[in-house]
Design a protein around this motif. Structure first.
Motif, PDB file in Angstrom:
ATOM      1  N   MET A 126      16.585  26.531   5.304  1.00 51.22           N
ATOM      2  CA  MET A 126      16.900  25.447   6.327  1.00 51.22           C
ATOM      3  C   MET A 126      15.767  24.316   5.815  1.00 51.22           C
ATOM      4  SD  MET A 126      16.740  24.945  10.259  1.00 51.22           S
ATOM      5  CE  MET A 126      18.349  25.959  10.800  1.00 51.22           C
ATOM      6  N   THR A 127      16.204  23.136   5.626  1.00 46.50           N
ATOM      7  CA  THR A 127      15.456  22.096   5.455  1.00 46.50           C
ATOM      8  C   THR A 127      15.008  21.113   6.457  1.00 46.50           C
ATOM      9  OG1 THR A 127      16.352  22.053   3.256  1.00 46.50           O
ATOM     10  CG2 THR A 127      15.203  19.849   4.040  1.00 46.50           C
ATOM     11  N   THR A 128      13.746  20.872   6.739  1.00 50.24           N
ATOM     12  CA  THR A 128      13.259  20.120   7.878  1.00 50.24           C
ATOM     13  C   THR A 128      12.956  18.768   7.420  1.00 50.24           C
ATOM     14  OG1 THR A 128      12.518  21.994   9.123  1.00 50.24           O
ATOM     15  CG2 THR A 128      11.588  19.846   9.731  1.00 50.24           C
ATOM     16  N   ARG A 129      13.383  17.852   8.123  1.00 50.41           N
ATOM     17  CA  ARG A 129      13.090  16.478   7.491  1.00 50.41           C
ATOM     18  C   ARG A 129      12.377  15.792   8.926  1.00 50.41           C
ATOM     19  NH1 ARG A 129      18.946  15.759   6.110  1.00 50.41           N
ATOM     20  NH2 ARG A 129      19.163  15.420   8.324  1.00 50.41           N
ATOM     21  N   VAL A 130      11.382  15.172   8.817  1.00 43.92           N
ATOM     22  CA  VAL A 130      10.740  14.341  10.001  1.00 43.92           C
ATOM     23  C   VAL A 130      10.836  12.931   9.954  1.00 43.92           C
ATOM     24  CG1 VAL A 130       8.321  13.799  11.044  1.00 43.92           C
ATOM     25  CG2 VAL A 130       8.856  16.234  10.192  1.00 43.92           C
ATOM     26  N   ALA A 131      11.526  12.428  10.847  1.00 40.60           N
ATOM     27  CA  ALA A 131      11.893  11.221  10.689  1.00 40.60           C
ATOM     28  C   ALA A 131      10.964  10.141  11.628  1.00 40.60           C
ATOM     29  CB  ALA A 131      13.336  11.082  11.490  1.00 40.60           C
ATOM     30  N   GLY A 132      10.805  10.318  12.619  1.00 41.77           N
ATOM     31  CA  GLY A 132       9.917   9.683  13.530  1.00 41.77           C
ATOM     32  C   GLY A 132      10.738   8.304  13.498  1.00 41.77           C
ATOM     33  N   GLU A 133      11.875   8.167  13.591  1.00 45.74           N
ATOM     34  CA  GLU A 133      12.590   6.848  13.731  1.00 45.74           C
ATOM     35  C   GLU A 133      13.257   6.446  15.237  1.00 45.74           C
ATOM     36  OE1 GLU A 133      15.745   6.389  10.692  1.00 45.74           O
ATOM     37  OE2 GLU A 133      14.599   7.723   9.336  1.00 45.74           O
ATOM     38  N   SER A 134      13.167   5.171  15.431  1.00 45.88           N
ATOM     39  CA  SER A 134      13.955   4.877  16.929  1.00 45.88           C
ATOM     40  C   SER A 134      15.444   5.077  16.704  1.00 45.88           C
ATOM     41  CB  SER A 134      13.550   3.471  17.028  1.00 45.88           C
ATOM     42  OG  SER A 134      12.283   3.229  17.235  1.00 45.88           O
ATOM     43  N   ILE A 135      15.927   5.505  17.816  1.00 45.52           N
ATOM     44  CA  ILE A 135      17.245   5.831  18.115  1.00 45.52           C
ATOM     45  C   ILE A 135      17.779   5.324  19.485  1.00 45.52           C
ATOM     46  CG2 ILE A 135      17.246   7.843  16.401  1.00 45.52           C
ATOM     47  CD1 ILE A 135      17.107   9.558  18.921  1.00 45.52           C
ATOM     48  N   GLU A 136      19.226   5.369  19.518  1.00 49.67           N
ATOM     49  CA  GLU A 136      19.732   4.842  20.896  1.00 49.67           C
ATOM     50  C   GLU A 136      20.511   6.043  21.042  1.00 49.67           C
ATOM     51  OE1 GLU A 136      23.532   2.437  22.097  1.00 49.67           O
ATOM     52  OE2 GLU A 136      22.745   1.513  20.407  1.00 49.67           O
ATOM     53  N   VAL A 137      19.983   6.477  22.443  1.00 43.07           N
ATOM     54  CA  VAL A 137      20.753   7.784  23.111  1.00 43.07           C
ATOM     55  C   VAL A 137      21.804   7.260  24.049  1.00 43.07           C
ATOM     56  CG1 VAL A 137      20.202   9.673  24.513  1.00 43.07           C
ATOM     57  CG2 VAL A 137      18.652   9.105  22.778  1.00 43.07           C
ATOM     58  N   ARG A 138      22.932   7.911  24.070  1.00 44.43           N
ATOM     59  CA  ARG A 138      23.920   7.644  24.811  1.00 44.43           C
ATOM     60  C   ARG A 138      24.407   8.807  25.794  1.00 44.43           C
ATOM     61  NH1 ARG A 138      27.837   4.505  20.602  1.00 44.43           N
ATOM     62  NH2 ARG A 138      26.429   3.040  20.159  1.00 44.43           N
ATOM     63  N   GLY A 139      24.676   8.469  27.124  1.00 45.74           N
ATOM     64  CA  GLY A 139      24.818   9.743  28.285  1.00 45.74           C
ATOM     65  C   GLY A 139      26.444   9.861  28.467  1.00 45.74           C
ATOM     66  N   ALA A 140      26.747  10.795  29.128  1.00 43.29           N
ATOM     67  CA  ALA A 140      28.080  11.169  29.413  1.00 43.29           C
ATOM     68  C   ALA A 140      28.895  10.149  30.464  1.00 43.29           C
ATOM     69  CB  ALA A 140      28.128  12.374  30.231  1.00 43.29           C
ATOM     70  N   PRO A 141      30.045   9.824  30.219  1.00 46.16           N
ATOM     71  CA  PRO A 141      30.675   8.959  30.973  1.00 46.16           C
ATOM     72  C   PRO A 141      30.526   9.289  32.435  1.00 46.16           C
ATOM     73  CG  PRO A 141      32.042   9.633  29.104  1.00 46.16           C
ATOM     74  CD  PRO A 141      30.901  10.496  29.109  1.00 46.16           C
ATOM     75  N   GLY A 142      30.458   8.269  33.213  1.00 48.03           N
ATOM     76  CA  GLY A 142      30.362   8.479  34.833  1.00 48.03           C
ATOM     77  C   GLY A 142      29.212   9.165  35.304  1.00 48.03           C
ATOM     78  N   GLY A 143      28.217   9.639  34.346  1.00 46.61           N
ATOM     79  CA  GLY A 143      27.180  10.026  34.915  1.00 46.61           C
ATOM     80  C   GLY A 143      25.994   9.102  35.029  1.00 46.61           C
ATOM     81  N   ASP A 144      24.586   9.738  35.171  1.00 48.99           N
ATOM     82  CA  ASP A 144      23.799   8.734  35.062  1.00 48.99           C
ATOM     83  C   ASP A 144      23.295   8.210  33.651  1.00 48.99           C
ATOM     84  OD1 ASP A 144      22.098  10.896  33.729  1.00 48.99           O
ATOM     85  OD2 ASP A 144      21.082  11.442  35.372  1.00 48.99           O
ATOM     86  N   SER A 145      22.266   7.551  33.325  1.00 48.66           N
ATOM     87  CA  SER A 145      22.177   7.185  32.009  1.00 48.66           C
ATOM     88  C   SER A 145      22.212   8.039  30.809  1.00 48.66           C
ATOM     89  CB  SER A 145      21.173   5.951  31.931  1.00 48.66           C
ATOM     90  OG  SER A 145      20.004   6.990  32.178  1.00 48.66           O
ATOM     91  N   LEU A 146      21.962   9.339  31.151  1.00 47.84           N
ATOM     92  CA  LEU A 146      22.125  10.465  30.137  1.00 47.84           C
ATOM     93  C   LEU A 146      22.808  11.700  30.428  1.00 47.84           C
ATOM     94  CD1 LEU A 146      18.327  10.400  28.823  1.00 47.84           C
ATOM     95  CD2 LEU A 146      20.185   9.329  27.974  1.00 47.84           C
ATOM     96  N   GLY A 147      23.479  11.427  31.309  1.00 44.04           N
ATOM     97  CA  GLY A 147      24.627  12.580  31.695  1.00 44.04           C
ATOM     98  C   GLY A 147      23.654  13.600  32.561  1.00 44.04           C
ATOM     99  N   ASP A 148      24.363  14.726  33.021  1.00 42.53           N
ATOM    100  CA  ASP A 148      23.647  15.823  34.019  1.00 42.53           C
ATOM    101  C   ASP A 148      22.561  16.156  33.247  1.00 42.53           C
ATOM    102  OD1 ASP A 148      26.082  15.458  35.432  1.00 42.53           O
ATOM    103  OD2 ASP A 148      27.045  17.126  34.006  1.00 42.53           O
ATOM    104  N   GLY A 149      21.437  16.112  34.222  1.00 46.12           N
ATOM    105  CA  GLY A 149      20.048  16.651  33.996  1.00 46.12           C
ATOM    106  C   GLY A 149      19.340  15.801  32.905  1.00 46.12           C
ATOM    107  N   GLY A 150      19.933  14.695  32.581  1.00 43.97           N
ATOM    108  CA  GLY A 150      19.123  13.697  31.724  1.00 43.97           C
ATOM    109  C   GLY A 150      19.465  14.178  30.194  1.00 43.97           C
ATOM    110  N   ALA A 151      20.188  15.038  30.055  1.00 44.13           N
ATOM    111  CA  ALA A 151      20.568  15.858  28.900  1.00 44.13           C
ATOM    112  C   ALA A 151      21.323  14.594  27.761  1.00 44.13           C
ATOM    113  CB  ALA A 151      21.591  16.815  28.710  1.00 44.13           C
ATOM    114  N   PRO A 152      20.646  14.307  26.736  1.00 43.77           N
ATOM    115  CA  PRO A 152      21.427  13.144  25.865  1.00 43.77           C
ATOM    116  C   PRO A 152      22.699  13.917  25.403  1.00 43.77           C
ATOM    117  CG  PRO A 152      19.266  14.145  24.737  1.00 43.77           C
ATOM    118  CD  PRO A 152      19.871  14.884  26.208  1.00 43.77           C
ATOM    119  N   ARG A 153      23.864  12.982  25.517  1.00 45.01           N
ATOM    120  CA  ARG A 153      25.311  13.366  24.785  1.00 45.01           C
ATOM    121  C   ARG A 153      25.540  13.136  23.630  1.00 45.01           C
ATOM    122  NH1 ARG A 153      24.944  17.321  28.158  1.00 45.01           N
ATOM    123  NH2 ARG A 153      25.569  16.801  30.632  1.00 45.01           N
ATOM    124  N   ALA A 154      24.902  12.068  23.273  1.00 40.33           N
ATOM    125  CA  ALA A 154      25.116  11.320  21.890  1.00 40.33           C
ATOM    126  C   ALA A 154      24.180  10.601  21.440  1.00 40.33           C
ATOM    127  CB  ALA A 154      26.306  10.685  21.813  1.00 40.33           C
TER     128      ALA A 154
END
Length: 91
Positions: A1-29
């Motif tokens: 398994m190869t590990t790449r360290v990115a440290g890059e900014s990303i945009e996180v999207r949540g689940a439709p109809g939930g809070d901004s990140l979905g149930d429990g704040g978990a990222p959905r995409a």
């Protein structure tokens, strides 16, 4: 398994109809390098420091098998995530 360290900014999207990140704040995409990665499951979650939390997720951009990603949420005091970054990608 190869590990790449990115440290890059990303945009996180949540689940439709939930809070901004979905149930429990978990990222959905998340959007990384122009590709949308859909999270299939959360592997782990931990507090890294007083303002940062890391989510280890399995996700795929639809171009092969799932990879494991560590996503860091930097938060204001007790508030919602103000910035997300990709800490590591394993695959």
């Amino acid at each position: 398994m190869t590990t790449r360290v990115a440290g890059e900014s990303i945009e996180v999207r949540g689940a439709p109809g939930g809070d901004s990140l979905g149930d429990g704040g978990a990222p959905r995409a998340f959007l990384w390098r122009g590709r949308l990665h859909r999270v299939s499951r959360v592997v782990d979650r931990w507090q890294e420091d007083c303002r940062g939390e890391v989510w280890r997720v399995c996700a795929s951009s639809g171009r092969g098998a799932d990879e494991v990603f560590d996503l860091r949420a930097d938060r204001e005091d007790g508030g919602a995530a103000v910035a997300w970054s990709l800490v590591a990608a394993r695959g």
